[in-house]
Motif scaffolding. Structure first.
Motif, PDB file in Angstrom:
ATOM      1  N   GLY A 279       0.758  -1.244   0.000  1.00  0.00           N
ATOM      2  CA  GLY A 279       0.000   0.000   0.000  1.00  0.00           C
ATOM      3  C   GLY A 279       0.789   1.294   0.000  1.00  0.00           C
ATOM      4  N   PRO A 280       1.867   1.423   0.808  1.00  0.00           N
ATOM      5  CA  PRO A 280       2.541   2.723   0.907  1.00  0.00           C
ATOM      6  C   PRO A 280       3.241   3.172  -0.364  1.00  0.00           C
ATOM      7  CG  PRO A 280       3.089   1.324   2.791  1.00  0.00           C
ATOM      8  CD  PRO A 280       2.387   0.455   1.797  1.00  0.00           C
ATOM      9  N   ASN A 281       3.352   2.299  -1.366  1.00  0.00           N
ATOM     10  CA  ASN A 281       4.059   2.683  -2.597  1.00  0.00           C
ATOM     11  C   ASN A 281       3.509   3.971  -3.192  1.00  0.00           C
ATOM     12  OD1 ASN A 281       5.822   0.524  -2.568  1.00  0.00           O
ATOM     13  ND2 ASN A 281       4.486  -0.806  -3.723  1.00  0.00           N
ATOM     14  N   GLY A 282       2.182   4.103  -3.219  1.00  0.00           N
ATOM     15  CA  GLY A 282       1.581   5.300  -3.801  1.00  0.00           C
ATOM     16  C   GLY A 282       1.913   6.555  -3.012  1.00  0.00           C
ATOM     17  N   LEU A 283       2.039   6.436  -1.689  1.00  0.00           N
ATOM     18  CA  LEU A 283       2.348   7.592  -0.847  1.00  0.00           C
ATOM     19  C   LEU A 283       3.784   8.068  -1.026  1.00  0.00           C
ATOM     20  CD1 LEU A 283       0.594   6.403   2.443  1.00  0.00           C
ATOM     21  CD2 LEU A 283      -0.206   8.209   0.914  1.00  0.00           C
ATOM     22  N   SER A 284       4.654   7.196  -1.518  1.00  0.00           N
ATOM     23  CA  SER A 284       6.070   7.564  -1.654  1.00  0.00           C
ATOM     24  C   SER A 284       6.398   8.122  -3.031  1.00  0.00           C
ATOM     25  CB  SER A 284       6.958   6.347  -1.370  1.00  0.00           C
ATOM     26  OG  SER A 284       6.811   5.364  -2.381  1.00  0.00           O
ATOM     27  N   ARG A 285       5.376   8.389  -3.852  1.00  0.00           N
ATOM     28  CA  ARG A 285       5.622   8.883  -5.216  1.00  0.00           C
ATOM     29  C   ARG A 285       5.155  10.309  -5.448  1.00  0.00           C
ATOM     30  NH1 ARG A 285       7.268   3.694  -4.380  1.00  0.00           N
ATOM     31  NH2 ARG A 285       8.301   2.897  -6.234  1.00  0.00           N
ATOM     32  N   ARG A 286       4.703  10.992  -4.415  1.00  0.00           N
ATOM     33  CA  ARG A 286       4.122  12.310  -4.652  1.00  0.00           C
ATOM     34  C   ARG A 286       5.193  13.349  -4.942  1.00  0.00           C
ATOM     35  NH1 ARG A 286       4.098  16.481  -0.976  1.00  0.00           N
ATOM     36  NH2 ARG A 286       4.804  16.075   1.150  1.00  0.00           N
ATOM     37  N   LYS A 287       4.778  14.444  -5.563  1.00  0.00           N
ATOM     38  CA  LYS A 287       5.678  15.521  -5.930  1.00  0.00           C
ATOM     39  C   LYS A 287       5.712  16.603  -4.847  1.00  0.00           C
ATOM     40  CE  LYS A 287       5.069  14.899 -10.922  1.00  0.00           C
ATOM     41  NZ  LYS A 287       4.699  15.547 -12.201  1.00  0.00           N
ATOM     42  N   TRP A 288       6.661  17.532  -5.004  1.00  0.00           N
ATOM     43  CA  TRP A 288       6.781  18.648  -4.083  1.00  0.00           C
ATOM     44  C   TRP A 288       5.638  19.630  -4.309  1.00  0.00           C
ATOM     45  CZ3 TRP A 288       7.183  23.934  -4.375  1.00  0.00           C
ATOM     46  CH2 TRP A 288       7.634  24.603  -3.235  1.00  0.00           C
ATOM     47  N   TYR A 289       5.087  20.121  -3.194  1.00  0.00           N
ATOM     48  CA  TYR A 289       4.043  21.133  -3.259  1.00  0.00           C
ATOM     49  C   TYR A 289       4.430  22.310  -2.374  1.00  0.00           C
ATOM     50  CZ  TYR A 289       1.058  17.764  -5.636  1.00  0.00           C
ATOM     51  OH  TYR A 289       0.547  16.877  -6.546  1.00  0.00           O
ATOM     52  N   SER A 290       3.843  23.441  -2.670  1.00  0.00           N
ATOM     53  CA  SER A 290       4.123  24.647  -1.898  1.00  0.00           C
ATOM     54  C   SER A 290       3.864  24.389  -0.413  1.00  0.00           C
ATOM     55  CB  SER A 290       3.241  25.803  -2.392  1.00  0.00           C
ATOM     56  OG  SER A 290       3.465  26.958  -1.619  1.00  0.00           O
ATOM     57  N   GLY A 291       4.818  24.766   0.412  1.00  0.00           N
ATOM     58  CA  GLY A 291       4.717  24.524   1.850  1.00  0.00           C
ATOM     59  C   GLY A 291       5.559  23.354   2.320  1.00  0.00           C
ATOM     60  N   ASP A 292       5.977  22.494   1.399  1.00  0.00           N
ATOM     61  CA  ASP A 292       6.861  21.395   1.773  1.00  0.00           C
ATOM     62  C   ASP A 292       8.256  21.936   2.076  1.00  0.00           C
ATOM     63  OD1 ASP A 292       5.103  19.236   1.560  1.00  0.00           O
ATOM     64  OD2 ASP A 292       5.390  19.086  -0.602  1.00  0.00           O
ATOM     65  N   PRO A 293       8.963  21.350   3.064  1.00  0.00           N
ATOM     66  CA  PRO A 293      10.333  21.803   3.337  1.00  0.00           C
ATOM     67  C   PRO A 293      11.251  21.484   2.171  1.00  0.00           C
ATOM     68  CG  PRO A 293       9.818  19.798   4.569  1.00  0.00           C
ATOM     69  CD  PRO A 293       8.532  20.260   3.949  1.00  0.00           C
ATOM     70  N   ILE A 294      12.165  22.398   1.862  1.00  0.00           N
ATOM     71  CA  ILE A 294      13.107  22.207   0.761  1.00  0.00           C
ATOM     72  C   ILE A 294      14.217  21.253   1.180  1.00  0.00           C
ATOM     73  CG2 ILE A 294      14.764  23.374  -0.756  1.00  0.00           C
ATOM     74  CD1 ILE A 294      12.999  25.841  -0.603  1.00  0.00           C
ATOM     75  N   GLU A 295      14.585  21.301   2.462  1.00  0.00           N
ATOM     76  CA  GLU A 295      15.660  20.452   2.961  1.00  0.00           C
ATOM     77  C   GLU A 295      15.206  19.745   4.227  1.00  0.00           C
ATOM     78  OE1 GLU A 295      19.578  21.739   5.059  1.00  0.00           O
ATOM     79  OE2 GLU A 295      20.058  21.607   2.917  1.00  0.00           O
ATOM     80  N   ARG A 296      15.606  18.501   4.376  1.00  0.00           N
ATOM     81  CA  ARG A 296      15.249  17.732   5.569  1.00  0.00           C
ATOM     82  C   ARG A 296      16.505  17.005   6.044  1.00  0.00           C
ATOM     83  NH1 ARG A 296      10.423  15.630   7.552  1.00  0.00           N
ATOM     84  NH2 ARG A 296       9.326  16.371   5.710  1.00  0.00           N
ATOM     85  N   ARG A 297      16.932  17.275   7.277  1.00  0.00           N
ATOM     86  CA  ARG A 297      18.137  16.661   7.821  1.00  0.00           C
ATOM     87  C   ARG A 297      17.860  16.116   9.224  1.00  0.00           C
ATOM     88  NH1 ARG A 297      19.559  16.635   3.436  1.00  0.00           N
ATOM     89  NH2 ARG A 297      21.375  17.542   2.424  1.00  0.00           N
TER      90      ARG A 297
END
Length: 333
Positions: A279-297
């Motif tokens: 099931g989670p495969n579809g959730l891991s394919r989404r694109k970047w949208y406004s409001g998403d963080p540009i960098e994650r560390r």
């Protein structure tokens, strides 16, 4: 998620095909049937193992080299991987976007255009994309609506409860997708979904290998849900169990740090699931949208560039610190 679009391409100067635009794919590919129609030959020695969107690993039939694709007034020569049982005829992945410097434009009339550039001549072309919406698509949408109407609403996890909380997680080159659920205590066949989430990974993390992707994604999902107890983790990745069961044996400090962190901070049972219907495969394919963080560390700086720590001697005339090889066998014997 944005709908997949198609453009027309005259392939090998033989046949016009609908080519599916999918920047989520790391290769350009076509089915054996389409290759035969376009009278394309391929080298059967040049095969790769390809992971599809549903997590399955399949070997390609071979590579067709320098195949001409005509898009309007532009001809692009592409390297095409041929697939035995592809769910499409022609798919234009990220290499097409890179080679042609493609740009997508949307109009107020809900039309979409893709602008491409000939890498040799610099000539430009603008093509209209479209989405095929016929009886098959209408039937699929109707079925999806019915399933959504009949599904259970999300609910808070039950504590205390003999049923564990299940974290099903998948990582692609683009994002980490996961959902959580818990079986009903009195009716185990009844599933209560708790949460659905998708976390984008940044440009640096997108360059990781697939095993490193999966480990990074697992850590990201676990850190989002640190409160979880009595936990089961479901994954379709074949790498995680051996990576987690071999701390200190990974090829670099970053991966060893993640393995140690996960083992120390979380207790869970790992269950491997088949990728075909995960099931989670579809959730891991989404694109970047406004409001998403540009960098994650991660906060522990485990994703630094691997530079050595700066060492300053109190007295410049003092001896240098001992080289590692002179005492490595004494560290833990």
């Amino acid at each position: 998620m944005a709908a997949l679009r198609v453009i027309l391409a005259l392939i090998n100067k033989v046949h016009e095909e609908e080519a599916l635009l999918d920047s989520g794919s790391q290769i350009i590919s076509m089915s054996c049937e389409a290759a035969s129609t376009c009278k394309i030959t391929w080298d059967p020695e040049l095969t790769i193992n390809m992971q599809s969107a549903n997590g399955q690993i399949t070997k390609t039939c071979g590579l067709a080299k320098n195949i001409p694709f005509n898009f309007g007034n532009i001809t692009i020569h592409l390297q095409v991987h041929v697939m035995e049982q592809a769910p499409y005829r022609v798919l234009l992945g990220r290499p097409f976007d890179v080679i042609t410097e493609s740009q997508i434009a949307n109009s107020t009339e809900r039309q979409q255009f893709i602008s491409i550039t000939d890498p040799n001549s610099g000539e430009h072309a603008s093509l209209s994309t479209y989405f095929d919406w016929g009886p098959e698509q209408i039937a699929a949408q109707t079925q999806l609506k019915k399933l959504i109407e009949e599904c259970f609403h999300t609910q808070n996890p039950q504590f205390p409860c003999d049923q564990p909380i299940v974290l099903a997680v998948d990582t692609s080159w683009r994002a980490v997708g996961y959902y959580m659920y818990q079986q009903d205590e009195t009716e185990p066949k009844k599933i209560h979904y708790i949460k659905f989430n998708s976390l984008l990974i940044d440009e640096k993390q997108q360059c990781y290998t697939q095993p490193k992707h999966e480990l990074c994604g697992l850590r990201m999902a676990l850190e989002e849900e640190t409160y979880l107890l009595n936990l089961v983790v479901e994954t379709d990745a074949k790498y995680l169990s051996e990576m987690l069961n071999n701390p200190g044996k990974m090829p670099n400090a970053t991966i060893n740090c993640w393995v140690d962190y996960i083992r120390i901070s979380f207790q869970f049972t790992l269950i491997h699931k088949k990728g075909k219907m995960f099931g989670p495969n579809g959730l891991s394919r989404r694109k970047w949208y406004s409001g998403d963080p540009i960098e994650r560390r991660f906060n522990d700086r485990s994703e630094d560039d691997g530079e050595d720590l700066e060492v300053i001697k109190e007295n410049p005339d003092d001896k240098d610190p001992l080289p590692l090889e002179t005492f490595i066998d004494e560290i833990d014997n």
